[in-house]
Design a protein around this motif. Structure first.
Motif, mmCIF file in Angstrom:
data_model
loop_
_atom_site.group_PDB
_atom_site.id
_atom_site.type_symbol
_atom_site.label_atom_id
_atom_site.label_comp_id
_atom_site.label_asym_id
_atom_site.label_seq_id
_atom_site.Cartn_x
_atom_site.Cartn_y
_atom_site.Cartn_z
ATOM 1 N N MET A 7 0.844 -1.204 0.000
ATOM 2 C CA MET A 7 0.000 0.000 0.000
ATOM 3 C C MET A 7 0.878 1.252 0.000
ATOM 4 S SD MET A 7 -2.920 1.594 0.273
ATOM 5 C CE MET A 7 -4.362 0.810 0.960
ATOM 6 N N LYS A 8 0.702 2.082 -1.007
ATOM 7 C CA LYS A 8 1.375 3.389 -1.030
ATOM 8 C C LYS A 8 0.261 4.437 -0.927
ATOM 9 C CE LYS A 8 5.506 2.069 -3.575
ATOM 10 N NZ LYS A 8 5.319 0.763 -4.211
ATOM 11 N N LEU A 9 0.218 5.062 0.240
ATOM 12 C CA LEU A 9 -0.930 5.902 0.571
ATOM 13 C C LEU A 9 -0.501 7.321 0.928
ATOM 14 C CD1 LEU A 9 -4.029 5.892 1.392
ATOM 15 C CD2 LEU A 9 -3.245 5.317 3.699
ATOM 16 N N ILE A 10 -1.289 8.273 0.455
ATOM 17 C CA ILE A 10 -1.097 9.673 0.867
ATOM 18 C C ILE A 10 -2.257 10.032 1.791
ATOM 19 C CG2 ILE A 10 -1.245 12.069 0.041
ATOM 20 C CD1 ILE A 10 0.038 11.100 -2.594
ATOM 21 N N ILE A 11 -1.967 10.680 2.915
ATOM 22 C CA ILE A 11 -3.060 11.253 3.713
ATOM 23 C C ILE A 11 -2.995 12.765 3.549
ATOM 24 C CG2 ILE A 11 -4.220 11.394 5.927
ATOM 25 C CD1 ILE A 11 -2.958 8.849 6.812
ATOM 26 N N LEU A 12 -4.078 13.283 3.008
ATOM 27 C CA LEU A 12 -4.156 14.707 2.652
ATOM 28 C C LEU A 12 -5.309 15.306 3.446
ATOM 29 C CD1 LEU A 12 -3.639 17.006 0.467
ATOM 30 C CD2 LEU A 12 -5.421 15.893 -0.849
ATOM 31 N N ALA A 13 -4.999 16.075 4.463
ATOM 32 C CA ALA A 13 -6.077 16.647 5.277
ATOM 33 C C ALA A 13 -5.556 17.862 6.022
ATOM 34 C CB ALA A 13 -6.615 15.599 6.259
ATOM 35 N N ALA A 14 -6.493 18.607 6.569
ATOM 36 C CA ALA A 14 -6.161 19.857 7.261
ATOM 37 C C ALA A 14 -5.287 19.591 8.488
ATOM 38 C CB ALA A 14 -7.463 20.524 7.697
ATOM 39 N N PRO A 15 -4.602 20.635 8.970
ATOM 40 C CA PRO A 15 -3.877 20.501 10.229
ATOM 41 C C PRO A 15 -4.849 20.054 11.311
ATOM 42 C CG PRO A 15 -3.945 22.819 9.519
ATOM 43 C CD PRO A 15 -4.507 21.988 8.405
ATOM 44 N N GLY A 16 -4.450 19.085 12.105
ATOM 45 C CA GLY A 16 -5.298 18.649 13.214
ATOM 46 C C GLY A 16 -6.459 17.760 12.830
ATOM 47 N N ALA A 17 -6.554 17.370 11.563
ATOM 48 C CA ALA A 17 -7.673 16.518 11.136
ATOM 49 C C ALA A 17 -7.502 15.081 11.608
ATOM 50 C CB ALA A 17 -7.808 16.553 9.614
ATOM 51 N N GLY A 18 -6.277 14.730 12.016
ATOM 52 C CA GLY A 18 -6.036 13.367 12.497
ATOM 53 C C GLY A 18 -5.146 12.559 11.571
ATOM 54 N N LYS A 19 -4.349 13.231 10.749
ATOM 55 C CA LYS A 19 -3.442 12.511 9.831
ATOM 56 C C LYS A 19 -2.473 11.626 10.615
ATOM 57 C CE LYS A 19 -1.724 16.304 7.952
ATOM 58 N NZ LYS A 19 -2.503 17.319 8.679
ATOM 59 N N GLY A 20 -1.802 12.239 11.581
ATOM 60 C CA GLY A 20 -0.801 11.501 12.362
ATOM 61 C C GLY A 20 -1.439 10.377 13.165
ATOM 62 N N THR A 21 -2.607 10.660 13.775
ATOM 63 C CA THR A 21 -3.304 9.659 14.597
ATOM 64 C C THR A 21 -3.694 8.458 13.747
ATOM 65 O OG1 THR A 21 -4.152 11.433 15.992
ATOM 66 C CG2 THR A 21 -5.313 9.323 16.108
ATOM 67 N N GLN A 22 -4.295 8.702 12.600
ATOM 68 C CA GLN A 22 -4.739 7.588 11.744
ATOM 69 C C GLN A 22 -3.536 6.906 11.081
ATOM 70 O OE1 GLN A 22 -7.752 6.387 11.930
ATOM 71 N NE2 GLN A 22 -8.422 8.086 13.231
ATOM 72 N N ALA A 23 -2.513 7.681 10.728
ATOM 73 C CA ALA A 23 -1.324 7.092 10.098
ATOM 74 C C ALA A 23 -0.655 6.095 11.049
ATOM 75 C CB ALA A 23 -0.334 8.179 9.702
ATOM 76 N N GLU A 24 -0.620 6.447 12.347
ATOM 77 C CA GLU A 24 -0.003 5.559 13.344
ATOM 78 C C GLU A 24 -0.728 4.197 13.371
ATOM 79 O OE1 GLU A 24 0.555 7.780 17.045
ATOM 80 O OE2 GLU A 24 0.657 5.891 18.136
ATOM 81 N N LEU A 25 -2.066 4.246 13.294
ATOM 82 C CA LEU A 25 -2.860 3.009 13.338
ATOM 83 C C LEU A 25 -2.727 2.229 12.021
ATOM 84 C CD1 LEU A 25 -5.970 4.690 15.018
ATOM 85 C CD2 LEU A 25 -4.362 3.131 16.119
ATOM 86 N N LEU A 26 -2.765 2.951 10.898
ATOM 87 C CA LEU A 26 -2.663 2.276 9.591
ATOM 88 C C LEU A 26 -1.274 1.674 9.383
ATOM 89 C CD1 LEU A 26 -4.529 4.858 7.309
ATOM 90 C CD2 LEU A 26 -5.346 2.591 7.981
ATOM 91 N N SER A 27 -0.271 2.356 9.910
ATOM 92 C CA SER A 27 1.106 1.887 9.780
ATOM 93 C C SER A 27 1.258 0.513 10.455
ATOM 94 C CB SER A 27 2.016 2.936 10.426
ATOM 95 O OG SER A 27 3.285 2.453 10.593
ATOM 96 N N LYS A 28 0.612 0.355 11.623
ATOM 97 C CA LYS A 28 0.641 -0.944 12.327
ATOM 98 C C LYS A 28 -0.173 -1.963 11.539
ATOM 99 C CE LYS A 28 1.345 0.864 16.961
ATOM 100 N NZ LYS A 28 0.572 1.668 17.897
ATOM 101 N N HIS A 29 -1.331 -1.552 11.049
ATOM 102 C CA HIS A 29 -2.246 -2.452 10.327
ATOM 103 C C HIS A 29 -1.583 -3.014 9.056
ATOM 104 C CE1 HIS A 29 -6.225 -3.838 9.019
ATOM 105 N NE2 HIS A 29 -5.929 -3.373 7.816
ATOM 106 N N PHE A 30 -0.936 -2.139 8.285
ATOM 107 C CA PHE A 30 -0.340 -2.576 7.006
ATOM 108 C C PHE A 30 1.143 -2.944 7.139
ATOM 109 C CE2 PHE A 30 -3.786 0.255 5.288
ATOM 110 C CZ PHE A 30 -4.478 -0.726 4.586
ATOM 111 N N ASN A 31 1.706 -2.697 8.325
ATOM 112 C CA ASN A 31 3.137 -2.932 8.558
ATOM 113 C C ASN A 31 4.026 -2.184 7.556
ATOM 114 O OD1 ASN A 31 5.282 -3.968 9.946
ATOM 115 N ND2 ASN A 31 5.369 -5.864 8.742
ATOM 116 N N ILE A 32 3.741 -0.924 7.397
ATOM 117 C CA ILE A 32 4.530 -0.050 6.520
ATOM 118 C C ILE A 32 4.851 1.242 7.283
ATOM 119 C CG2 ILE A 32 3.804 -0.924 4.238
ATOM 120 C CD1 ILE A 32 1.582 1.192 4.235
ATOM 121 N N PRO A 33 5.944 1.922 6.912
ATOM 122 C CA PRO A 33 6.306 3.129 7.676
ATOM 123 C C PRO A 33 5.450 4.347 7.306
ATOM 124 C CG PRO A 33 7.873 2.764 5.907
ATOM 125 C CD PRO A 33 6.923 1.609 5.865
#
Ligand code: AP5
Ligand code: MG
Length: 211
Positions: free
Chosen positions: A1-27
């Protein structure tokens, strides 16, 4: 999975990226985290970034494109990655497209500005590992201490109300047009940010199932 998260500051990019990173085992490649690390280490990149970041402005495209191109060449990215905070301008998106890296999807998380202001007002970040918390919505087990690494939790320098206002204006002006850029390429997936982090994750997973 090569994914871009594009959202406003504070929308939860980092929070969701942390969870997805564990789920897909990608950095997760967070450009904001790379810049903050460079600022704290006093590097040349940190010196450039420092001139923009605390005013809520974007670092020049040529600088950011070079940083990300170099990072994506590292071996941990070969099975996929999550880009959190890049691209942020049409020029950055075009540079990524011209690099011929095939992105699978671009995820946007929709959150109203008023909610963002409330969230950033209560955010805490680990100085050591960058994990994100919230005083109300994601409180650490021990006050002021990171659950993951025991690091010290701090308020980010750019979370001051006047800087948040500027970051939101920068987002609407320079980054939001990228939604159309990727929608035109049929790559945009939309998730609605919910009150609870887990509910937002469910929305995100649902949006990504269309990939
Ligand atoms: P960056 O670090 O990327 O900051 P940002 O885009 O402003 O986004 P944030 O990290 O503030 O928010 P987030 O979406 O990750 O939300 P979070 O998960 O923390 O960039 C910083 C700066 O670097 C930029 O302003 C720019 O100057 C520069 N820069 C970076 N990349 C660049 C580029 N490509 N080009 C040029 N310049 C660049 O969540 C926020 C809070 O809400 C947390 O407390 C969290 O716990 C809470 N929360 C999250 N989800 C929920 C939920 N569903 N319900 C309740 N609370 C929630
Ligand atoms: Mg972030």
């Amino acid at each position: 999975m090569k994914l871009i998260i594009l959202a406003a500051p504070g929308a939860g990019k980092g929070t969701q990226a942390e969870l997805l990173s564990k789920h897909f085992n990608i950095p997760t490649i967070s450009t904001g985290a790379i810049l903050r690390k460079n600022i704290s280490e006093g590097t040349e990149l940190g010196e450039i970034a420092g001139k923009y970041i605390n005013d809520g402005k974007l670092i020049p495209d040529d600088v950011m494109i070079k940083v990300v191109e170099e990072r994506l060449l590292e071996s941990d990215c070969k099975n996929g990655f999550i880009l959190d905070g890049f691209p942020r301008t049409i020029a950055q998106a075009e540079a990524l497209e011209n690099s011929h890296i095939k992105i699978d999807a671009v995820l946007t998380i929709e959150v109203p500005d008023e909610k963002i202001i409330e969230r950033l007002g209560g955010r805490l970040e680990c100085k050591n590992c960058g994990s994100t918390y919230h005083k109300l919505y994601r409180a650490p087990k021990t006050e002021g201490v990171c659950d993951n690494c025991g690091g010290k939790l701090e308020t980010r320098a750019d979370d001051k109300p006047e800087t948040v206002k500027e970051r939101l204006a920068t987002y609407h002006e320079q980054t939001e047009p990228l939604k159309k850029f990727y929608a035109d390429r049929n790559m945009l997936r939309v998730a609605h940010g919910r009150e609870e982090i887990a509910d937002t994750t469910a929305e995100v997973i649902k949006a990504l199932q269309q990939c």
